[in-house]
Design an enzyme around this catalytic site. Structure first.
Site, PDB file in Angstrom:
ATOM      1  N   GLY A 263       0.822  -1.311   0.021  1.00 52.79           N
ATOM      2  CA  GLY A 263      -0.120   0.018  -0.019  1.00 52.79           C
ATOM      3  C   GLY A 263       0.755   1.242   0.030  1.00 52.79           C
ATOM      4  N   GLY A 307       3.863  -3.449  -4.002  1.00 53.61           N
ATOM      5  CA  GLY A 307       3.924  -3.725  -5.379  1.00 53.61           C
ATOM      6  C   GLY A 307       4.274  -2.397  -5.818  1.00 53.61           C
ATOM      7  NE  ARG A 345      -2.299   3.308 -11.575  1.00 48.23           N
ATOM      8  CZ  ARG A 345      -2.113   4.436 -11.110  1.00 48.23           C
ATOM      9  NH1 ARG A 345      -1.365   5.418 -11.816  1.00 48.23           N
ATOM     10  NH2 ARG A 345      -2.501   4.726  -9.636  1.00 48.23           N
ATOM     11  CB  CYS A 376     -11.996   4.797 -31.269  1.00 46.41           C
ATOM     12  SG  CYS A 376     -12.824   5.400 -32.355  1.00 46.41           S
ATOM     13  CD  GLU A 377     -13.470   5.168 -24.117  1.00 46.32           C
ATOM     14  OE1 GLU A 377     -13.618   4.020 -24.736  1.00 46.32           O
ATOM     15  OE2 GLU A 377     -13.907   5.060 -22.804  1.00 46.32           O
ATOM     16  CE1 TYR A 405      -1.300  -3.134  -9.201  1.00 51.75           C
ATOM     17  CE2 TYR A 405      -0.355  -1.143  -8.043  1.00 51.75           C
ATOM     18  CZ  TYR A 405      -0.695  -2.582  -8.030  1.00 51.75           C
ATOM     19  OH  TYR A 405      -0.531  -3.013  -6.693  1.00 51.75           O
TER      20      TYR A 405
HETATM   21  N1  LLP Z   1      -1.300  -7.104  -1.312  1.00 48.52           N
HETATM   22  C1  LLP Z   1      -2.754  -7.142  -1.745  1.00 48.52           C
HETATM   23  C2  LLP Z   1      -3.611  -8.120  -1.063  1.00 48.52           C
HETATM   24  C3  LLP Z   1      -3.227  -6.223  -2.727  1.00 48.52           C
HETATM   25  O1  LLP Z   1      -4.483  -6.491  -3.062  1.00 48.52           O
HETATM   26  C4  LLP Z   1      -2.568  -5.268  -3.139  1.00 48.52           C
HETATM   27  C5  LLP Z   1      -3.006  -4.454  -3.999  1.00 48.52           C
HETATM   28  C6  LLP Z   1      -0.899  -5.459  -2.997  1.00 48.52           C
HETATM   29  C7  LLP Z   1      -0.603  -6.214  -1.805  1.00 48.52           C
HETATM   30  C8  LLP Z   1       0.214  -4.339  -3.237  1.00 48.52           C
HETATM   31  O2  LLP Z   1      -0.406  -2.834  -2.989  1.00 48.52           O
HETATM   32  P1  LLP Z   1       0.534  -1.853  -3.450  1.00 48.52           P
HETATM   33  O3  LLP Z   1       1.969  -1.925  -2.719  1.00 48.52           O
HETATM   34  O4  LLP Z   1       0.961  -2.059  -4.908  1.00 48.52           O
HETATM   35  O5  LLP Z   1      -0.238  -0.651  -3.175  1.00 48.52           O
HETATM   36  N2  LLP Z   1      -4.701  -1.041 -10.063  1.00 48.52           N
HETATM   37  C9  LLP Z   1      -4.569   0.115  -8.823  1.00 48.52           C
HETATM   38  C10 LLP Z   1      -3.837  -0.451  -7.748  1.00 48.52           C
HETATM   39  C11 LLP Z   1      -4.527  -1.643  -7.348  1.00 48.52           C
HETATM   40  C12 LLP Z   1      -4.283  -2.385  -5.909  1.00 48.52           C
HETATM   41  C13 LLP Z   1      -4.700  -3.839  -5.648  1.00 48.52           C
HETATM   42  N3  LLP Z   1      -4.157  -4.422  -4.680  1.00 48.52           N
HETATM   43  C14 LLP Z   1      -3.873   1.241  -9.471  1.00 48.52           C
HETATM   44  O6  LLP Z   1      -3.243   1.131 -10.736  1.00 48.52           O
HETATM   45  O7  LLP Z   1      -3.592   2.137  -8.747  1.00 48.52           O
END
Ligand code: LLP
Length: 455
Positions: A263, A307, A345, A376-377, A405
């Site tokens: 997160g 992530g 995004r 096309c958007e 992402y």
């Molecule tokens: N662990 C779990 C269970 C998760 O669902 C996620 C992200 C992470 C770890 C990693 O989180 P991070 O460190 O990347 O914040 N598509 C969205 C982000 C969706 C995140 C989903 N879960 C975007 O592009 O902002």
């Protein structure tokens, strides 16, 4: 032109997730952008555009920042996992595994990528709120830790694990009542979330699992959101999880692992101000340590699942500028050869990015333009009203912080092939994902015989 300071271990301001560009960014004598000693516009010429480019040094520095901080602030064992939904490939799996990371997968595809990408199976965790039998079996057969998300997982595994077989290695995902998807957070009794067990369900699940020979509960998990700049929610999370840990212990479980999810946010634009990796780990480690010691609990192995903060800053995307449309008094659109299919995004979350021209990153700003994609958007806009030197068709545009992402959320909208991806290090560029061709996109199409006109 984004900052390009060199990373210094322990210096908060140079934490990879706080940089606007990869750590190896430089300007050469001709004033062109360089990454890991590779001239960025040369990469565009050699591999074509759109092109995802990943800087190995930045990924490794982020891994090291997590590892070093865990060692520094957490007295017990720890295992950082890479949340591979951010950017899943065989090469990235090898890279993070070589830094001692485990990996979080959420599908059969991500699990296969991790297993074939050299991540030791006992360091992989399988998530998902609707896992298929196939996914559960692949994880079970490889001794991968399975995160129980709901009753359905429990019912399916109870049936799938052969009687007398080795028990499944399990974690239990809690919905901790901490909501943090914006830069505000709230604590509530119940969250409107599709993930995890609510706190008032936990006791009965723990009691049930204790009596099941197919199940070996090894850990607890929670994740409260993504692109978070605040630290307080994770302090609260540690308290909630320690309460559950205590309950599990009283019910006879010996829980080894506490996984506090990912997160931590990154800097996409100048005004973003996320905490450093070091500070985040310090807060999380201290909170877990204190929550456990105040309840007389042994320290669990601490897991976290970054992530975005591990890989977003390492990535840039290169586009070639094509057409231009000036609407006097309204806006100037500059269109590039990619867009919402390689970076969904902006259209999905209204996310902001930073960009520059590859060969004139330091030239003075001459105009305000909107960078549009080729789909096309009307909403296919990558950057709205940004300031650039004047550009012409054929110039290479660089968009920063696209390592997370982007590739993993890409699509083939308008039957547009996905870009190639390369990784750069010390003057060398290596292909890690081949560019799709339009013909490739037809490979799964099937025409029923009766549709074929005969004669
Ligand atoms: N662990 C779990 C269970 C998760 O669902 C996620 C992200 C992470 C770890 C990693 O989180 P991070 O460190 O990347 O914040 N598509 C969205 C982000 C969706 C995140 C989903 N879960 C975007 O592009 O902002």
């Amino acid at each position: 032109m984004p900052n390009c300071k060199q990373y210094e271990v322990g210096k908060d301001c140079f934490s990879p997730n706080r940089n606007l560009s990869p750590l190896t960014t430089e300007i050469d004598v001709e004033g062109s952008l360089m990454l890991a000693k590779c001239k960025v516009s040369d990469l565009a010429n050699r591999y074509g555009t759109p092109l995802y480019v990943l800087d190995e040094t930045t990924v490794r520095a982020a891994c090291k920042a997590y590892k070093d901080a865990l060692e520094q602030y957490y007295p017990g064992d720890s295992l950082p996992l890479y949340a591979s939904k951010a950017n899943s490939s065989l090469a990235v799996s090898h890279l993070v595994a070589s830094e001692g990371f485990g990996l979080d997968a959420v599908s059969e595809g991500e699990l296969l990528t991790a297993l074939q990408g050299g991540v030791p199976p006992n360091r992989i965790v399988l998530h998902g709120n609707n896992k298929s039998d196939q996914e559960l079996l692949l994880a079970y057969k490889n001794s991968v830790l399975i995160v129980l998300d709901n009753q359905h997982d429990i019912e399916r595994l109870a049936e799938l694990v052969p009687s007398g077989g080795i028990p499944a290695r399990l974690m239990l995902r809690l919905t901790p009542g901490i909501e943090c998807h914006t830069h505000e957070y709230i604590r509530t009794g119940h969250l409107d979330s599709k993930f995890g067990f609510d706190l008032d369900q936990i006791e009965s699940v723990l009691i049930y699992l204790k009596g099941e020979s197919w199940a070996r509960l090894e850990g607890l998990h929670a994740h409260i959101g993504s692109q978070i700049f605040e630290l307080e929610p994770h302090r609260d999370l540690a308290e909630v999880m320690a309460d559950v840990l205590l309950l599990a212990q009283k019910l006879g479980h010996s829980i080894k692992d506490l996984n506090i999810g990912g997160g931590l946010g990154i800097r996409y634009v100048k005004d973003d101000n996320p905490p450093s990796i070091n500070t985040w780990v310090k807060v999380v480690s201290t909170a877990v340590k204190e929550s456990c010691s105040s309840r007389n609990l042994d320290l669990p192995r601490l897991m976290c699942e970054p992530g975005r903060s591990l890989i977003a800053t390492a990535g840039i995307t290169l586009y070639t500028i094509g057409s231009r449309k000036d609407i006097p008094g309204i806006r100037t659109y500059i269109s590039v050869d990619g867009g919402m299919s390689d970076n969904p995004r902006p259209i999905t979350y209204q996310s902001l990015y930073t960009a520059c021209l590859a060969d004139r990153p330091l030239d003075s700003v001459e105009e305000t333009v909107t960078i549009a994609g080729k789909h096309c958007e009307s909403g296919d806009v990558l950057l709205k009203d940004i300031q650039l030197p004047s550009s012409k068709s054929g110039d290479v545009l660089v968009v920063f912080s696209t390592g997370a992402y982007n590739s993993s959320m890409s699509s083939n909208y308008n039957k547009i092939p996905r870009p190639a991806a390369v990784i750069v290090n010390k003057g060398q560029a290596d292909l890690i994902q081949k560019r799709e061709r339009s013909e490739d996109l037809l490979q799964y199409d099937v025409v029923p015989d009766r549709f074929r006109v005969v004669g």
